[in-house]
Design a protein around this motif. Structure first.
Motif, short mmCIF file in Angstrom:
data_model
loop_
_atom_site.label_atom_id
_atom_site.label_comp_id
_atom_site.label_asym_id
_atom_site.label_seq_id
_atom_site.Cartn_x
_atom_site.Cartn_y
_atom_site.Cartn_z
N SER A 179 0.84 -1.19 0.00
CA SER A 179 0.00 0.00 0.00
C SER A 179 0.88 1.25 0.00
N GLY A 180 0.51 2.21 -0.83
CA GLY A 180 1.30 3.43 -0.95
C GLY A 180 2.34 3.39 -2.04
N VAL A 181 2.64 2.20 -2.54
CA VAL A 181 3.56 2.06 -3.68
C VAL A 181 2.75 2.18 -4.96
N PRO A 182 3.22 2.93 -5.95
CA PRO A 182 2.48 3.02 -7.21
C PRO A 182 2.08 1.64 -7.73
N ARG A 183 0.86 1.54 -8.22
CA ARG A 183 0.29 0.24 -8.57
C ARG A 183 1.18 -0.56 -9.53
N ARG A 184 1.69 0.10 -10.54
CA ARG A 184 2.51 -0.62 -11.52
C ARG A 184 3.78 -1.15 -10.87
N GLU A 185 4.38 -0.36 -9.99
CA GLU A 185 5.59 -0.80 -9.30
C GLU A 185 5.27 -1.97 -8.38
N ALA A 186 4.14 -1.91 -7.69
CA ALA A 186 3.73 -3.01 -6.82
C ALA A 186 3.49 -4.28 -7.61
N LYS A 241 14.28 6.01 19.53
CA LYS A 241 13.93 7.36 19.08
C LYS A 241 12.98 7.18 17.89
N ILE A 242 11.76 7.68 18.00
CA ILE A 242 10.70 7.38 17.03
C ILE A 242 10.52 8.53 16.05
N THR A 243 10.46 8.18 14.76
CA THR A 243 10.11 9.12 13.70
C THR A 243 8.92 8.55 12.95
N ARG A 244 7.85 9.31 12.87
CA ARG A 244 6.65 8.87 12.15
C ARG A 244 6.67 9.42 10.73
N ILE A 245 6.31 8.57 9.77
CA ILE A 245 6.17 9.02 8.39
C ILE A 245 4.84 8.52 7.84
N LYS A 246 4.25 9.29 6.95
CA LYS A 246 2.98 8.90 6.34
C LYS A 246 3.27 7.92 5.20
N LEU A 252 10.28 2.16 2.72
CA LEU A 252 11.64 2.21 2.18
C LEU A 252 11.63 2.33 0.65
N ILE A 253 10.51 1.97 0.02
CA ILE A 253 10.37 2.12 -1.44
C ILE A 253 9.60 3.38 -1.79
N SER A 254 8.51 3.64 -1.08
CA SER A 254 7.67 4.79 -1.43
C SER A 254 8.15 6.10 -0.82
N ASN A 255 8.87 6.04 0.31
CA ASN A 255 9.32 7.25 1.02
C ASN A 255 10.75 7.09 1.50
N PRO A 256 11.71 6.87 0.59
CA PRO A 256 13.08 6.57 1.03
C PRO A 256 13.82 7.73 1.68
#
Length: 271
Positions: A179-186, A241-246, A252-256
């Motif tokens: 989820s969140g990865v472009p459909r074609r890439e997924a 130490k926590i970092t939140r990302i959407k 690691l693929i959609s938000n590197p």
């Protein structure tokens, strides 16, 4: 006239020297004499080392030595032993990073290794001693349904009685895992997924390395595989130490970019 000129010159030289010394002080520099740590990236289930490609390229551009050893995905204890043996061949400080099931692997592989200076978890399992990973995914995880609705069961040679390879069904892979990865890439990722054994998901974890090694945690707030609530529980327990990302499970693929930033924060903390 000559003495006045010389006095002014000495005053300038003293001021310049003070600036140079200040710039070279520990307060202004992060020990440039110390080498950058080697970054070791460990992939999770239903993936391989290429899942780290976008993070790897950024780390290399920033001057880091990066290694991405294959994670066998056979059994937690032997997978951890494989990574532990790989780490033993490296000299100098190490930042050890795990995604998904890879988090459980680094939790075990780094225990007792003095060269591992930091752990980084990315949408990852961080089990305590005696815990298997599957129950840690969270009550609302896409995995917390009847297994036959999520997995294709495939036999493998030499399997213990009752054990199988688990492949994610296409719908689960595309809509939850990626989820969140472009459909074609997924869709391109789905055919090459690497399976995890059923036994790996239920083997109790060993003594956690995060008890003695500082850790960072990247929490994907849209993760459907390891729920954000489950991630927060594990990260808090590990004192990370926590970092939140959407992002979903494959941040690691959609938000590197933000994930790379956290890894580099951990790396700078070792110097």
């Amino acid at each position: 006239m000559h003495r006045s000129h010389l006095k002014r010159l000495l005053t300038v030289l003293v001021a310049v020297l003070a600036v140079v010394l200040a710039a070279a002080s520990p307060a202004a520099a992060s020990h440039p004499d110390k080498p950058k740590p080697t970054i070791v990236l460990v992939h999770g289930a239903w993936a391989d080392g290429s899942s780290w490609a976008k993070v790897t390229s950024r780390l290399l551009d920033d001057g880091y030595t990066v290694r991405v050893p294959p994670n066998p995905l056979r059994l937690l204890s032997t997978d951890a032993a494989t990574i532990r043996d790989f780490l033993s061949t490296l000299s100098g400080p190490i930042v050890l990073v795990g995604h998904s099931y890879g988090g459980a692997v680094i939790t075990n592989a780094a225990t007792g290794n003095p060269n591992v200076k930091a752990l980084v978890y990315v949408d990852a399992f961080a089990p305590a001693a005696g815990e298997p990973i599957f129950p840690l995914a969270g009550a609302d995880s896409a995995l917390a349904v009847p297994p036959e609705n999520v997995f294709d069961f495939v036999p493998y040679p030499g399997a213990p009685a009752g054990d199988v390879d688990l492949y994610l069904k296409r719908d689960t892979f595309l809509t939850s895992f990626a989820s969140g990865v472009p459909r074609r890439e997924a869709e391109n990722l789905y055919p090459s997924q690497r399976p995890l054994t059923l036994s790996a998901g239920f083997e109790p974890s060993g003594t956690p390395a995060y008890d003695t090694i500082p850790s960072w945690y990247v929490l994907g707030t849209r993760d459907l595989i390891i729920t954000p609530e489950a991630q927060l529980f594990m990260a808090t327990r590990a004192n990370s130490k926590i970092t939140r990302i959407k992002a979903g499970h494959l941040g690691l693929i959609s938000n590197p970019a933000p994930i790379t930033k956290v890894i580099e924060q951990a790396a700078r903390a070792t110097r």
